[in-house]
Design a protein around this motif. Structure first.
Motif, short mmCIF file in Angstrom:
data_model
loop_
_atom_site.label_atom_id
_atom_site.label_comp_id
_atom_site.label_asym_id
_atom_site.label_seq_id
_atom_site.Cartn_x
_atom_site.Cartn_y
_atom_site.Cartn_z
N ASP A 43 0.80 -1.22 0.00
CA ASP A 43 0.00 0.00 0.00
C ASP A 43 0.83 1.27 0.00
OD1 ASP A 43 -2.30 -1.52 0.03
OD2 ASP A 43 -2.50 -1.44 2.21
N TRP A 44 1.91 1.33 0.78
CA TRP A 44 2.59 2.60 0.96
C TRP A 44 4.10 2.56 0.81
CZ3 TRP A 44 6.09 1.76 4.59
CH2 TRP A 44 5.80 0.80 5.56
N ALA A 45 4.73 1.38 0.87
CA ALA A 45 6.19 1.32 0.84
C ALA A 45 6.72 1.66 -0.55
CB ALA A 45 6.67 -0.07 1.26
N ILE A 46 7.78 2.44 -0.58
CA ILE A 46 8.40 2.80 -1.85
C ILE A 46 9.09 1.57 -2.45
CG2 ILE A 46 10.19 4.23 -2.91
CD1 ILE A 46 9.48 6.36 -0.79
N ARG A 47 9.69 0.75 -1.61
CA ARG A 47 10.33 -0.50 -2.04
C ARG A 47 9.66 -1.66 -1.29
NH1 ARG A 47 15.62 1.15 -3.96
NH2 ARG A 47 15.06 2.87 -5.30
N PRO A 48 8.51 -2.16 -1.80
CA PRO A 48 7.77 -3.21 -1.08
C PRO A 48 8.58 -4.46 -0.78
CG PRO A 48 6.47 -2.36 -2.89
CD PRO A 48 7.83 -1.76 -3.02
N PHE A 49 9.50 -4.86 -1.67
CA PHE A 49 10.27 -6.08 -1.43
C PHE A 49 11.23 -5.89 -0.26
CE2 PHE A 49 12.55 -3.57 -4.50
CZ PHE A 49 13.90 -3.67 -4.13
N ILE A 50 11.76 -4.68 -0.06
CA ILE A 50 12.61 -4.41 1.10
C ILE A 50 11.76 -4.41 2.36
CG2 ILE A 50 14.07 -2.69 2.24
CD1 ILE A 50 15.22 -1.98 -0.46
N SER A 75 18.33 6.08 0.78
CA SER A 75 18.74 4.68 0.83
C SER A 75 17.69 3.95 1.67
CB SER A 75 20.14 4.53 1.41
OG SER A 75 20.23 5.08 2.68
N HIS A 76 17.31 2.78 1.21
CA HIS A 76 16.23 2.01 1.82
C HIS A 76 16.80 0.84 2.59
CE1 HIS A 76 13.28 4.16 -0.67
NE2 HIS A 76 14.26 4.18 -1.54
N GLY A 77 16.16 0.52 3.71
CA GLY A 77 16.63 -0.59 4.52
C GLY A 77 15.70 -0.86 5.68
N CYS A 78 16.26 -1.51 6.71
CA CYS A 78 15.50 -1.91 7.88
C CYS A 78 16.00 -1.17 9.11
CB CYS A 78 15.65 -3.40 8.12
SG CYS A 78 15.13 -4.43 6.75
N TYR A 79 15.10 -1.04 10.09
CA TYR A 79 15.45 -0.38 11.34
C TYR A 79 15.03 -1.28 12.50
CZ TYR A 79 15.55 2.90 15.20
OH TYR A 79 15.80 3.52 16.40
N ALA A 80 15.92 -1.45 13.45
CA ALA A 80 15.61 -2.16 14.69
C ALA A 80 16.17 -1.33 15.83
CB ALA A 80 16.23 -3.55 14.69
N GLU A 81 15.48 -1.33 16.96
CA GLU A 81 15.90 -0.48 18.08
C GLU A 81 17.32 -0.79 18.56
OE1 GLU A 81 15.78 2.73 20.09
OE2 GLU A 81 14.04 2.15 18.91
N PRO A 82 17.68 -2.03 18.85
CA PRO A 82 19.10 -2.23 19.16
C PRO A 82 19.85 -2.48 17.86
CG PRO A 82 17.89 -4.21 19.69
CD PRO A 82 16.88 -3.19 19.19
N PHE A 85 19.80 1.68 11.88
CA PHE A 85 19.40 1.54 10.49
C PHE A 85 20.41 0.69 9.72
CE2 PHE A 85 17.41 2.62 6.61
CZ PHE A 85 18.39 2.89 5.67
N GLU A 86 19.89 -0.27 8.94
CA GLU A 86 20.72 -1.11 8.07
C GLU A 86 20.29 -0.85 6.64
OE1 GLU A 86 21.30 -5.43 8.52
OE2 GLU A 86 20.49 -5.07 10.53
N SER A 87 21.17 -0.28 5.84
CA SER A 87 20.85 -0.05 4.43
C SER A 87 20.98 -1.37 3.68
CB SER A 87 21.80 0.99 3.84
OG SER A 87 21.55 1.13 2.47
N LEU A 88 19.95 -1.75 2.96
CA LEU A 88 19.99 -2.97 2.18
C LEU A 88 20.48 -2.70 0.77
CD1 LEU A 88 16.74 -4.72 3.38
CD2 LEU A 88 19.09 -5.12 4.10
N GLU A 89 20.67 -1.44 0.41
CA GLU A 89 21.18 -1.10 -0.91
C GLU A 89 22.69 -1.06 -0.94
OE1 GLU A 89 19.14 2.57 -1.47
OE2 GLU A 89 17.45 1.57 -2.39
N GLU A 90 23.31 -0.60 0.15
CA GLU A 90 24.76 -0.44 0.19
C GLU A 90 25.42 -1.41 1.16
OE1 GLU A 90 25.34 3.56 1.34
OE2 GLU A 90 24.24 4.36 -0.35
N GLY A 95 23.88 4.20 13.05
CA GLY A 95 23.19 4.19 14.33
C GLY A 95 23.99 3.50 15.39
N ASN A 96 23.38 3.30 16.53
CA ASN A 96 24.06 2.67 17.67
C ASN A 96 24.18 1.18 17.45
OD1 ASN A 96 24.20 5.12 18.93
ND2 ASN A 96 22.28 4.82 20.05
N GLU A 97 25.35 0.64 17.73
CA GLU A 97 25.58 -0.79 17.63
C GLU A 97 25.05 -1.53 18.84
OE1 GLU A 97 26.89 -2.55 15.10
OE2 GLU A 97 26.94 -0.71 13.93
N SER A 98 25.00 -0.85 19.99
CA SER A 98 24.56 -1.51 21.21
C SER A 98 23.26 -0.90 21.72
CB SER A 98 25.63 -1.39 22.29
OG SER A 98 25.85 -0.03 22.57
N PRO A 99 22.43 -1.69 22.38
CA PRO A 99 21.18 -1.14 22.92
C PRO A 99 21.46 -0.20 24.08
CG PRO A 99 21.43 -3.44 23.56
CD PRO A 99 22.57 -3.11 22.63
#
Length: 100
Positions: A43-50, A75-82, A85-90, A95-99
């Protein structure tokens, strides 16, 4: 005219011609989108497969937007709190490596 053309390309395709970090005019902006089901990615993601790949990994779809003289670069990718941001393109992490 060149600036208008570059901005038009960035809006349509989600990226601008190559820039280097030395040319950045501001700090990067991180957009993290809420997603709960793979159907929402269509519905809204610019890169649905990512977006779907992020959901499988238990993360959220995100964009890192960097601003240059000739326009924004996304750049598109995933985000997790600990971990941040992880870029799946590059294949790079920001961001922080540790929580907290």
């Amino acid at each position: 005219m060149k600036l208008t053309l570059a901005l038009g390309i960035s809006v349509i395709f989600g990226f601008v011609l190559w820039g280097s970090p030395a040319d950045e005019i501001s700090k990067p902006f991180l957009r993290v989108f809420p997603s709960f089901r793979p159907e929402e990615c269509e519905d809204w993601a610019i890169r649905p497969f990512i977006c779907k790949q992020c959901l499988k990994e238990g993360k959220r779809y995100a964009q890192e937007i960097r601003f240059f003289e000739d326009g924004p670069y996304r750049s598109h990718g995933c985000y997790a709190e600990p971990g941040g941001f992880e870029s799946l393109e590059e294949e790079r992490k920001t961001g922080n490596e540790s929580p907290r």
